[in-house]
Write an enzyme that holds these catalytic residues in place. Structure first.
Site, PDB file in Angstrom:
ATOM      1  N   ASP A 291      30.904  36.518  48.632  1.00 39.89           N
ATOM      2  CA  ASP A 291      31.171  36.229  50.041  1.00 39.89           C
ATOM      3  C   ASP A 291      30.237  35.086  50.441  1.00 39.89           C
ATOM      4  OD1 ASP A 291      32.032  36.562  52.762  1.00 39.89           O
ATOM      5  OD2 ASP A 291      30.152  37.615  53.127  1.00 39.89           O
ATOM      6  N   ASP A 490      27.739  41.238  51.991  1.00 41.79           N
ATOM      7  CA  ASP A 490      26.747  41.913  52.821  1.00 41.79           C
ATOM      8  C   ASP A 490      27.308  42.466  54.117  1.00 41.79           C
ATOM      9  OD1 ASP A 490      27.063  39.612  54.471  1.00 41.79           O
ATOM     10  OD2 ASP A 490      24.977  39.790  55.134  1.00 41.79           O
ATOM     11  N   ASP A 494      33.241  43.204  53.755  1.00 39.58           N
ATOM     12  CA  ASP A 494      33.185  43.125  52.296  1.00 39.58           C
ATOM     13  C   ASP A 494      33.312  44.494  51.632  1.00 39.58           C
ATOM     14  OD1 ASP A 494      32.650  40.346  52.412  1.00 39.58           O
ATOM     15  OD2 ASP A 494      30.538  40.766  52.795  1.00 39.58           O
TER      16      ASP A 494
END
Length: 747
Positions: A291, A490, A494
């Site tokens: 990400d 994080d 996600d």
């Protein structure tokens, strides 16, 4: 306890009592082995437990109670160690569920009524207060400022006009607003994310332990050898002796110990790996997905620059006025503005009569002047001047957020904000490739142009932008079908992808999140280069585990051949097997030995020097931005050289001494920490180029002539070199500082 009690009875001369106690110990081991073997049969997976089961049965049949008790002891110890090594923290989505809004405030005939969120239906009119989570999907009845990071990962607040659709799970980062529900709570976006995470978690493939993989070869070999010894000699005791020395304790003990040692080493590096299964999957990973926000970037806005409208308000004054006013604001950017002003040592004044205009900005009195901070159209009346248009264009091209400031109704400047890339991210990606990662993919909900810019700098292979949680989950599943995957994130958005990946890695240095609950591995330090260390540790632990297995089982095979030849009775074989176990365990424990990691470390004295130079590095950053501002001013009006002379004075008086200090003090520290043939060559070269450009600028300014084009080219060239040089130093040197260094200072 039974084995020890039997030994005591044997030494006391009570042989029948000793045999009875050892017989009982053997039965306990047989019961445990039977349960384990039955589970393997139900799951249709190979298991070395069949050898232990046969050895225990054989020991009972031929009356070798001591051998059976020794086998039971090592079997029980191995099971305990493996359970501790392979026990994974349950990936409950408790935090994800806890964050889900449970109540809503609905307008009714008698005013506002607070009710459970699951009782809200389409068409209901709701009030969402400041800082509250939007309970259901809906349509805005007025403008709103929303923090959508939980869904998109984008850290900066978003202004939404009336009529826009908003999704449940986002946070009201402004003043209260009304919305009309367009879906029930169960059908809303946030509930869908929870379901996605649960489904992805349920679809995880079972883990086959290393010991069981070895059983595919070892079990048939043992049975064939034991059967051959029985048939050739006609003595069943020989077959039992073969089974006894074949007891797979090196598999049952050495593998868990090596894995536990790896878990311990990783924990010391700030990486919590949830069990041996996760460690083995991490070691096997070949395709890495990241990400962006909060992972490759800091996930928090940072002041990137200050643009001024010109005299009499300079960049420091613009920032000082904004910081003074924002001391009384709760806006998400206010903290970044105040921190930046204090970082530069500016004196902030207490603001007076501060008022926030919803959707526009904040205004108040600072030092007797009316200050407005917010949107361009609100801070300035009439057509936007040229500098405003250029600032907007620059922000659009560079993916920045702009906040404009006016003093006494006159535009004075603008503040530019970015979500900066982590300084250690490019080095970490290179280290991961060295560690064996074959492909790196960026998966983000951010805009395509911003995502591709980050991807280029960090060095990824592929970029997937504009992805919602369902899109990320689909990409992870597709990638997992081609190679062992590792997903790093994080945020709440996600969590589904982390649960679906072969190995999920969450950054949780700033507190527990749903991603940490869904992940197999959690980085508790705010440094992603720790992931490269974790992969190095995992692969080393796995390699040592297999080395212990090969050595231990090789010795076991040798002992099996001796037992088949009648040279080892069962009891002696059991004792020899203990020696082999100790040797295998000794090999496994070498996984605890520290090795040179990708994360570099400095001595205490070097850290003090680096921190001092980093403070200077930050203090001269405004000079770098001033170089660009002066170059822009020359492009508009090349007649006034006073600003150029002023910036040259700062370059010679502030920046050059700092660069020379870095060359003399920081470069040797970097060379020692990084190692290699010439790790600081590029930085030393840019130090020389900076000094060269400043010298040329000074000589050209002594005789500028009628054409200032050369001065402008020199300024832009110097600015580009300075920006590149600062990025090099932050990546190569200052990113090595532990918490309390650049990351803490910057944030």
């Amino acid at each position: 306890m039974l084995l020890a009690a039997g030994a005591g009875a044997w030494f006391a001369g009570a042989r029948p009592v000793a045999d009875a106690l050892w017989f009982a110990a053997t039965l306990v081991g047989l019961a445990q082995s039977s349960v384990s073997l039955a589970g393997a049969v139900r799951q249709r997976r190979p298991s070395v437990d069949v050898i232990a089961w046969l050895a225990l049965v054989g020991a009972l049949v031929v009356g070798e109670a001591l051998a059976g008790a020794l086998i039971a002891l090592m079997l029980a110890g191995g099971v305990l160690l493996e359970a501790r090594a392979a026990a994974r923290a349950r990936r409950e989505l408790s935090l994800l569920a806890a964050r889900a809004p449970r109540t809503a405030r609905r307008y009714g005939p008698d005013g506002l009524l607070e009710l459970p969120a699951d009782q809200v239906g389409p068409g209901d009119r709701l009030l969402v207060g400041s800082g509250e989570i939007v309970p259901v999907d809906g349509r805005l009845l007025g403008p709103a400022v929303l923090d959508e990071s939980a869904l998109t990962g984008e850290p900066l607040p978003v202004d939404r006009p009336a009529g826009d659709d908003v999704r449940s799970g986002v946070v009201n980062a402004g003043t209260p607003f009304d919305l009309v529900a367009t879906a029930s709570a169960g059908e809303s976006t946030y509930a869908g994310i929870v379901r996605l995470a649960e489904q992805a978690q349920a679809a995880g493939a079972p883990f086959v332990r290393a010991a069981d993989r070895a059983a595919v070869v070892f079990v048939p070999l043992t049975l064939v050898l034991a059967g051959a010894a029985w048939l050739v000699s006609g003595d069943v005791v020989r077959a039992v002796a073969v089974l006894v020395v074949a007891t797979p304790c090196p598999l049952l003990l050495a593998v868990p110990i090596a894995i536990m040692s790896g878990l311990s080493r990783a924990a010391r590096s700030g990486v919590v790996i949830k069990g041996g299964a996760a460690l083995e999957r991490l070691a096997a990973g070949r395709l890495l997905l990241f990400d962006k926000t909060g992972t490759l970037t800091h996930g928090r806005p940072r002041l990137a620059g200050v643009v001024t409208a010109g005299e009499p308000v300079d960049a420091d004054e613009v920032l000082r006025l904004a910081g003074s006013l924002d001391q009384a604001s709760a806006h998400v950017l206010a903290g970044a503005i105040v921190s930046a002003a204090r970082e530069r040592g500016l004196r902030l004044e207490p603001p007076v009569d501060v008022r926030e205009e919803h959707g526009y900005g904040v205004r108040g009195l600072v030092g007797g002047h009316e200050i407005r901070l917010g949107k361009a159209s609100w801070t300035a009346s009439g057509p936007a001047p040229g500098w405003m248009q250029r600032t907007r264009r620059r922000a659009e091209l560079e993916g920045l957020l702009t906040v404009f400031l006016s003093r006494d109704a006159r535009p004075a400047g603008a503040l530019l904000f970015e979500d900066p890339i982590r300084a250690d991210a490019p080095r970490m990606v290179r280290a991961l490739r060295t560690a064996g990662i074959e492909r790196v993919v960026l998966v983000t909900g951010d805009r395509d142009d911003v995502a591709r810019a980050v991807g280029r700098i960090v060095g990824v292979d592929t970029v997937h932008a504009d992805q919602d949680p369902a899109g990320k989950l689909a990409i992870v599943r597709q990638a997992s079908a081609t190679a062992p995957t590792i997903m790093v994130g994080d945020g709440i958005n996600d969590a589904p992808a982390l649960a679906a990946a072969g190995t999920g890695v969450a950054l949780a240095a700033r507190g527990a999140t749903a991603s940490a609950e869904a992940a197999d591995i959690v980085l508790t330090v705010d440094r992603i280069d720790a992931l490269a260390d974790a992969i190095l540790i995992a692969r080393r632990a796995r390699r040592i585990a297999w080395l212990a297995v090969i050595a231990g089982m090789g010795l076991s095979v040798t002992a099996m051949l001796a037992a088949a030849a009648g040279l080892l009775p069962p009891a002696a074989g059991a004792l020899l097997q203990e020696v082999i176990d100790v040797a295998a365990i000794g090999i496994a424990l070498t996984a605890l030995v520290p090795v040179r990691a990708y994360t570099r470390h400095m001595t205490a004295a070097d850290l003090d020097t680096a921190r001092r130079l980093y403070a200077q590095h930050r203090s001269v950053e405004p000079v770098v931005e001033q170089v660009r501002d002066v170059a822009d001013a020359l492009a508009q009006d090349g007649t006034d050289l006073a600003p150029l002379r002023a910036v040259l004075g700062r370059l010679e008086g502030e920046l050059l001494p700092h660069e020379r200090a870095e060359e003399a003090e920081l470069v040797p520290i970097m060379a020692k920490a990084l190692g290699g043939a010439d790790p600081t060559g590029a930085i030393s070269r840019t130090h020389a180029e900076i000094e060269h450009y400043i010298d040329r600028l000074a000589r050209t300014l002594d005789d500028p002539g009628d054409d200032t084009a050369d001065l402008q080219r020199l300024l832009y060239g110097l600015y580009a070199i300075l920006r590149l040089h600062n990025a090099q130093e932050e990546e190569a040197a200052f990113s090595m500082l532990p918490p309390g260094g650049p990351e803490a200072d910057r944030n």
